[in-house]
Each structure stands twice: as C-alpha cells, then as structure tokens.
Design an enzyme around this catalytic site. Structure first.
Site, PDB file in Angstrom:
ATOM      1  CD  GLU A  76      -1.194  -2.584   2.304  1.00 10.65           C
ATOM      2  OE1 GLU A  76      -0.339  -2.744   2.015  1.00 10.65           O
ATOM      3  OE2 GLU A  76      -2.048  -2.753   3.037  1.00 10.65           O
ATOM      4  CB  CYS A 104      -0.898  -3.171   8.850  1.00 11.87           C
ATOM      5  SG  CYS A 104      -0.225  -1.857   7.901  1.00 11.87           S
ATOM      6  CB  CYS A 107      -1.310   0.236   5.349  1.00  9.34           C
ATOM      7  SG  CYS A 107       0.080  -0.112   4.825  1.00  9.34           S
TER       8      CYS A 107
END
Length: 179
Positions: A76, A104, A107
């Site tokens: 990402e 996560c 990100c």
C-alpha cells in the site's frame, strides 16, 4: 451594499470526483493480485496494491519488505508513493486503493493522511487489519478524513495465495526429526 463574492465565485466549484464503481472492482483487484504474485516470487508476503485515478493505474506494487529490508515496504505504501509522484502532490483526492489484504494500522493511517477516497480490499486480516477487523481507522469520525470502504472483493483468491505462501514457508523451515 454589494454582496461579497463567495469562495466558489472566486475559485470555481469543486471538481467532480469519479471513483471506480463496484462493477470495476474485480478488474482492479486482479491487477493487485498480479502484484501480490510478483511479491511472492521475490520472497515477500503476497500482498499487492493498486492506486486508480480517473480510470488509470498511477501506483502499483507488491510487498517489498524483504526485497528492500524496509519495515515500511508494504504494498500500500509503495503504491501510494508512486501515485503521489505521478500526481505531483501528496493529496490523493479522487484516488481509490485496491489491496489484496485488509490494511494494517500503519497503512490505514497513510490512507487517511493521503486523502484517498476509496479503499477496496480482498481478504480481512483478523490479526492485523485496521480497516474493520481490529479497529477501523479509515472510518473513525474523530479524524479529519474518512474513506469509503468495500471489502471481500476476490477475497478467496487473496486468502489462497496467503495460505499457500505461509504453508510453503513453514515447510521450508521444518527441521527433519532425528531418530
């Protein structure tokens, strides 16, 4: 007395943002899955991400943590950096991020801070996902930006890649039993 011009009179109306429709999701997710496959071939966890703006890919990457020895080398983040370079600024307004695994916390924070408008992800991540599983940073009303989210797009294809990758990694690290 003359009326003061509004900000819209001075700078014009805000631009119309056209984001991908749900009917486009499989197409863009397939590109993200291809990036995940590439990451796996390079020894990284098979996660892929694609940034789409005005119907074009402006950022694309698989995970690069192992390749670059970089803890922030998540697919990402790499794709967001590429998109920002392409647009020439950090605000990714009008952009959609497609990623094979739920982002996560790191990100998710980057998505909020970069002003991405739409997140589409494949498999949920009950151990690390922060876009619905462990928390929901991208929809938190206390923050200055929130994203639209669509989840579960080609989720089984994402899960299959992840399961196969980790099964192979466990198989490679098993030590033979001595008799």
């Amino acid at each position: 007395m003359a009326q003061s011009p509004s900000s819209e009179d001075i700078i014009g109306p805000p631009p119309t943002i056209v984001l991908p429709s749900p009917s486009d999701d499989d197409r863009w997710m397939m590109v993200a899955l291809d990036a995940a496959d590439h990451a796996a071939r390079q020894g990284d966890v098979p996660v892929g991400a694609v940034v789409v703006h005005d119907g074009r890919i402006i950022g694309r990457s698989g995970n690069r943590r192992e390749q670059d020895q970089d803890p922030t080398g998540h697919a990402e983040l790499v794709a967001l950096r590429q998109a920002a370079r392409h647009l020439g600024h950090w605000r990714l307004v009008g952009c959609a991020l497609y990623v094979t695994l739920e982002p996560c916390a790191m990100c998710a924070g980057a998505l909020v801070n970069s002003r991405v408008d739409l997140l589409v992800y494949g498999a949920s991540d009950p151990k690390g996902g922060f876009c619905g599983s462990l928390g929901n940073l991208v929809r938190d009303p206390r923050l200055n930006h929130r994203l639209d989210v669509r989840s579960g797009v080609l989720a089984e294809a994402s899960r299959t890649r992840l399961k196969a990758f980790f099964a192979e990694r466990r198989r490679q690290t098993r030590r033979p039993r001595s008799l």
